[in-house]
Design a protein around this motif. Structure first.
Motif, PDB file in Angstrom:
ATOM      1  N   ASP A 111       0.947  -1.210  -0.052  1.00  0.00           N
ATOM      2  CA  ASP A 111       0.143   0.113  -0.026  1.00  0.00           C
ATOM      3  C   ASP A 111       0.864   1.037  -0.019  1.00  0.00           C
ATOM      4  O   ASP A 111       1.783   1.378   0.912  1.00  0.00           O
ATOM      5  CB  ASP A 111      -1.014   0.000   1.183  1.00  0.00           C
ATOM      6  N   PRO A 112       0.684   2.302  -0.871  1.00  0.00           N
ATOM      7  CA  PRO A 112       1.669   3.224  -1.030  1.00  0.00           C
ATOM      8  C   PRO A 112       1.532   4.327   0.182  1.00  0.00           C
ATOM      9  O   PRO A 112       2.647   4.948   0.252  1.00  0.00           O
ATOM     10  CB  PRO A 112       1.199   3.974  -2.391  1.00  0.00           C
ATOM     11  N   HIS A 113       0.373   4.327   0.774  1.00  0.00           N
ATOM     12  CA  HIS A 113       0.281   5.167   2.000  1.00  0.00           C
ATOM     13  C   HIS A 113       1.336   4.654   2.877  1.00  0.00           C
ATOM     14  O   HIS A 113       2.079   5.055   3.934  1.00  0.00           O
ATOM     15  CB  HIS A 113      -0.961   5.211   2.490  1.00  0.00           C
ATOM     16  N   HIS A 114       1.305   3.429   3.319  1.00  0.00           N
ATOM     17  CA  HIS A 114       1.972   2.596   4.166  1.00  0.00           C
ATOM     18  C   HIS A 114       3.582   2.861   3.940  1.00  0.00           C
ATOM     19  O   HIS A 114       4.286   3.117   4.670  1.00  0.00           O
ATOM     20  CB  HIS A 114       1.688   0.941   4.240  1.00  0.00           C
ATOM     21  N   VAL A 115       3.802   2.750   2.606  1.00  0.00           N
ATOM     22  CA  VAL A 115       5.267   2.981   2.305  1.00  0.00           C
ATOM     23  C   VAL A 115       5.722   4.318   2.501  1.00  0.00           C
ATOM     24  O   VAL A 115       6.741   4.649   3.107  1.00  0.00           O
ATOM     25  CB  VAL A 115       5.625   2.438   0.865  1.00  0.00           C
ATOM     26  N   LEU A 116       4.744   5.275   2.328  1.00  0.00           N
ATOM     27  CA  LEU A 116       5.181   6.862   2.314  1.00  0.00           C
ATOM     28  C   LEU A 116       5.246   6.867   3.866  1.00  0.00           C
ATOM     29  O   LEU A 116       6.264   7.556   4.355  1.00  0.00           O
ATOM     30  CB  LEU A 116       4.156   7.680   1.827  1.00  0.00           C
ATOM     31  N   SER A 117       4.336   6.597   4.494  1.00  0.00           N
ATOM     32  CA  SER A 117       4.369   7.131   6.007  1.00  0.00           C
ATOM     33  C   SER A 117       5.286   6.196   7.102  1.00  0.00           C
ATOM     34  O   SER A 117       6.143   6.829   7.746  1.00  0.00           O
ATOM     35  CB  SER A 117       2.926   6.543   6.817  1.00  0.00           C
ATOM     36  N   ASN A 118       5.571   4.871   6.801  1.00  0.00           N
ATOM     37  CA  ASN A 118       6.451   4.128   7.502  1.00  0.00           C
ATOM     38  C   ASN A 118       7.841   3.849   6.979  1.00  0.00           C
ATOM     39  O   ASN A 118       8.503   2.916   7.568  1.00  0.00           O
ATOM     40  CB  ASN A 118       5.603   2.761   7.958  1.00  0.00           C
ATOM     41  N   LEU A 119       8.008   4.218   5.699  1.00  0.00           N
ATOM     42  CA  LEU A 119       9.277   4.019   5.303  1.00  0.00           C
ATOM     43  C   LEU A 119       9.884   5.263   4.656  1.00  0.00           C
ATOM     44  O   LEU A 119      11.015   5.526   4.943  1.00  0.00           O
ATOM     45  CB  LEU A 119       8.956   2.860   4.100  1.00  0.00           C
ATOM     46  N   ARG A 156      21.037   9.728   1.046  1.00  0.00           N
ATOM     47  CA  ARG A 156      21.086  11.165   0.458  1.00  0.00           C
ATOM     48  C   ARG A 156      20.404  11.381  -0.978  1.00  0.00           C
ATOM     49  O   ARG A 156      19.754  12.367  -1.226  1.00  0.00           O
ATOM     50  CB  ARG A 156      22.807  11.201  -0.181  1.00  0.00           C
ATOM     51  N   ARG A 157      20.168  10.479  -1.559  1.00  0.00           N
ATOM     52  CA  ARG A 157      19.115  10.487  -2.751  1.00  0.00           C
ATOM     53  C   ARG A 157      18.255   9.217  -2.748  1.00  0.00           C
ATOM     54  O   ARG A 157      18.498   8.200  -2.030  1.00  0.00           O
ATOM     55  CB  ARG A 157      20.039  10.120  -4.051  1.00  0.00           C
ATOM     56  N   PHE A 158      17.140   9.360  -3.630  1.00  0.00           N
ATOM     57  CA  PHE A 158      16.126   8.107  -3.632  1.00  0.00           C
ATOM     58  C   PHE A 158      15.597   7.771  -4.790  1.00  0.00           C
ATOM     59  O   PHE A 158      15.348   8.765  -5.574  1.00  0.00           O
ATOM     60  CB  PHE A 158      14.969   8.181  -2.352  1.00  0.00           C
ATOM     61  N   ILE A 159      15.150   6.650  -5.146  1.00  0.00           N
ATOM     62  CA  ILE A 159      14.085   6.373  -6.163  1.00  0.00           C
ATOM     63  C   ILE A 159      13.174   5.324  -5.702  1.00  0.00           C
ATOM     64  O   ILE A 159      13.640   4.247  -4.823  1.00  0.00           O
ATOM     65  CB  ILE A 159      15.093   5.623  -7.306  1.00  0.00           C
ATOM     66  N   VAL A 160      12.063   5.902  -5.703  1.00  0.00           N
ATOM     67  CA  VAL A 160      11.028   5.152  -4.864  1.00  0.00           C
ATOM     68  C   VAL A 160       9.712   4.972  -5.755  1.00  0.00           C
ATOM     69  O   VAL A 160       9.387   5.808  -6.590  1.00  0.00           O
ATOM     70  CB  VAL A 160      10.532   5.906  -3.743  1.00  0.00           C
ATOM     71  N   ASN A 161       9.262   3.758  -6.052  1.00  0.00           N
ATOM     72  CA  ASN A 161       8.066   3.373  -6.872  1.00  0.00           C
ATOM     73  C   ASN A 161       7.140   3.042  -5.993  1.00  0.00           C
ATOM     74  O   ASN A 161       7.009   2.346  -5.100  1.00  0.00           O
ATOM     75  CB  ASN A 161       8.728   2.240  -7.640  1.00  0.00           C
ATOM     76  N   LEU A 162       5.824   3.756  -6.449  1.00  0.00           N
ATOM     77  CA  LEU A 162       4.711   3.781  -5.418  1.00  0.00           C
ATOM     78  C   LEU A 162       3.621   3.128  -6.467  1.00  0.00           C
ATOM     79  O   LEU A 162       3.242   3.668  -7.394  1.00  0.00           O
ATOM     80  CB  LEU A 162       4.352   5.127  -5.031  1.00  0.00           C
ATOM     81  N   PHE A 219      -0.139   2.633  -7.320  1.00  0.00           N
ATOM     82  CA  PHE A 219      -1.423   3.126  -7.238  1.00  0.00           C
ATOM     83  C   PHE A 219      -2.520   2.352  -7.650  1.00  0.00           C
ATOM     84  O   PHE A 219      -3.750   2.848  -7.677  1.00  0.00           O
ATOM     85  CB  PHE A 219      -1.389   4.560  -7.940  1.00  0.00           C
ATOM     86  N   GLY A 220      -2.516   1.043  -7.775  1.00  0.00           N
ATOM     87  CA  GLY A 220      -3.413   0.516  -8.347  1.00  0.00           C
ATOM     88  C   GLY A 220      -4.625   0.301  -7.551  1.00  0.00           C
ATOM     89  O   GLY A 220      -5.677   0.198  -7.904  1.00  0.00           O
ATOM     90  N   ARG A 221      -4.313   0.298  -6.311  1.00  0.00           N
ATOM     91  CA  ARG A 221      -5.410  -0.156  -5.191  1.00  0.00           C
ATOM     92  C   ARG A 221      -5.820   1.264  -4.483  1.00  0.00           C
ATOM     93  O   ARG A 221      -6.557   1.291  -3.482  1.00  0.00           O
ATOM     94  CB  ARG A 221      -5.083  -1.057  -4.301  1.00  0.00           C
ATOM     95  N   VAL A 222      -5.277   2.494  -4.965  1.00  0.00           N
ATOM     96  CA  VAL A 222      -5.790   3.866  -4.607  1.00  0.00           C
ATOM     97  C   VAL A 222      -6.405   4.541  -5.493  1.00  0.00           C
ATOM     98  O   VAL A 222      -6.053   4.265  -6.648  1.00  0.00           O
ATOM     99  CB  VAL A 222      -4.878   4.240  -3.801  1.00  0.00           C
ATOM    100  N   ALA A 223      -6.842   5.744  -5.343  1.00  0.00           N
ATOM    101  CA  ALA A 223      -7.314   6.652  -6.205  1.00  0.00           C
ATOM    102  C   ALA A 223      -6.165   7.621  -6.738  1.00  0.00           C
ATOM    103  O   ALA A 223      -5.470   8.368  -6.045  1.00  0.00           O
ATOM    104  CB  ALA A 223      -8.533   7.693  -5.661  1.00  0.00           C
ATOM    105  N   PRO A 224      -6.076   7.098  -8.125  1.00  0.00           N
ATOM    106  CA  PRO A 224      -4.504   7.771  -8.657  1.00  0.00           C
ATOM    107  C   PRO A 224      -4.392   9.177  -8.577  1.00  0.00           C
ATOM    108  O   PRO A 224      -3.469   9.697  -8.136  1.00  0.00           O
ATOM    109  CB  PRO A 224      -4.631   7.267  -9.981  1.00  0.00           C
TER     110      PRO A 224
END
Ligand SMILES: C[S@@+](CC[C@H](N)C(=O)[O-])C[C@H]1O[C@@H](n2cnc3c(N)ncnc32)[C@H](O)[C@@H]1O
Length: 346
Positions: A273-281, A292-298, A300-305
């Motif tokens: 769940d992308p919200h879980h990833v955003l808040s807890n990771l 220092r830098r990041f590449i994060v893939n989220l 959105f298949g199960r949320v309102a895009p």
């Protein structure tokens, strides 16, 4: 203005542009047309967050000054396109290579063949009218992000095209595969480097959360980076046993770097769940300067895009707070997912 996107995602592009206050006039497979005025009145519930055209997440290429060309035959279309181009370049001197690109949605059966015929006829006519300029034409899209001058023709149907002298490259593009890459995901991270304007360097450290089967880890390791790959699943292909990759079978949410440790790169491609990833990771990794830098893939298949994209961009969101220059994009190799890249502010 015509804006292209990944086929099947035009509703999301139209929704994104409408939410930013642009007046969407029309859409088709892989494209959206905006009203010439460019912007509609802001939504009643407030002014949309300003987002520069170059940062539209679902956009691939924008034909900025697009004009419509119609014709019922190959020759009529080629003639119309040459006349439009001559009018567009009148008074200019073209002395160096310029992009002359013909595209169309792959979904319309047979359209690609027609476009190829029009392109050939266009070049024959152009050679007769502007021989020197026609020799400088390059048929590929420019690689560099941002605005370019050239001639881009985008067919939306057999008898209808849009052509523009100014085009904006937003970033998404097809990447070359590698036989040793263990997953298709490898292409996503390779593409994300283009968006980030940087790629892992020899000796840099990378933590890869949700690493298996190892496409992202392999991509960083083959550039000489030292990778810590976290996933309960097995690594495969070129990632398996790679001397630059240490694999640990642990939960990404429970992992913390050593005190004082800061990875050069955080990679995160968790199916979660992308919200879980955003808040807890993402929040702890960015706020505590663990990278220092990041590449994060989220995903959105199960949320309102649209709502999710607005959250990602929100000035109160985790990216805006800790990495203000971040970029978010629906990459060429992304499915129902958004890729966010950025640098954590010191
Ligand atoms: C889309 S795959 C990653 C693909 C990878 N980026 C590549 O290039 O091959 C998602 C991975 O996340 C892993 N995963 C999901 N939840 C996890 C967690 N809590 N901790 C570690 N890995 C997790 C899954 O096991 C899966 O291998």
């Amino acid at each position: 203005m015509i804006v292209t996107c990944q086929a099947g995602f035009q509703d999301l592009l139209a929704g994104e542009l409408a939410a930013l206050g642009h007046a969407v006039a029309e859409e088709g497979p892989g494209w959206v047309r905006l009203e010439p005025a460019g912007r509609a009145a802001p939504a009643a519930d407030g002014t949309p967050t300003p987002v520069a055209a170059g940062d539209w997440a679902f956009a691939h290429v924008t034909l900025t000054d697009a004009r419509e060309i119609k014709g019922s035959s190959v020759n009529a279309l080629a003639q119309g396109l040459v006349e439009a181009m001559l009018a567009a370049v009148r008074g200019e001197r073209i002395e160096s290579a310029w992009p002359c690109v013909f595209h169309c949605p792959a979904e319309i059966v047979g359209l690609g063949r027609r476009v190829a015929s029009v392109e050939r006829a266009f070049h024959e006519l152009l050679r007769k009218r502007l021989s020197r300029v026609s020799k400088l034409a390059v048929s590929d899209l420019p690689r560099a992000l941002g605005e370019h001058r050239g001639w881009m023709v985008y067919f939306v149907d057999f008898d209808r095209a849009f052509a523009a002298r100014t085009l904006q490259i937003h970033g998404p593009r097809r990447m070359a595969d590698d036989d040793r890459a263990p997953s298709r995901s490898y292409l996503k991270v390779e593409e994300a480097y283009v968006l980030a304007g940087r790629e892992p360097q020899p000796g840099e450290t990378v933590v890869d959360l949700g690493a298996a089967p190892g496409g992202w880890s392999y991509s960083a390791a083959k550039r000489g980076a030292q990778v810590l790959a976290l996933d309960n699943g097995p690594l495969k292909g070129g990632a398996l046993g790679h001397p630059q990759i240490e694999h640990r079978r642990v939960d990404a949410f429970g992992f913390q770097p050593e005190p004082g440790q800061c990875f050069d790169w955080l990679f995160c491609d968790l199916v979660e769940d992308p919200h879980h990833v955003l808040s807890n990771l993402v929040e702890p990794w960015l706020s505590r300067h663990w990278c220092r830098r990041f590449i994060v893939n989220l995903k959105f298949g199960r949320v309102a895009p649209q709502a999710f994209l607005a959250e990602v961009r929100s000035p109160q969101g985790v990216f805006a707070r800790y990495a203000p220059g971040f970029r978010v994009s629906h990459l060429y190799h992304d499915r129902e997912e958004l890729t966010v890249v950025g640098e954590v502010k010191p």
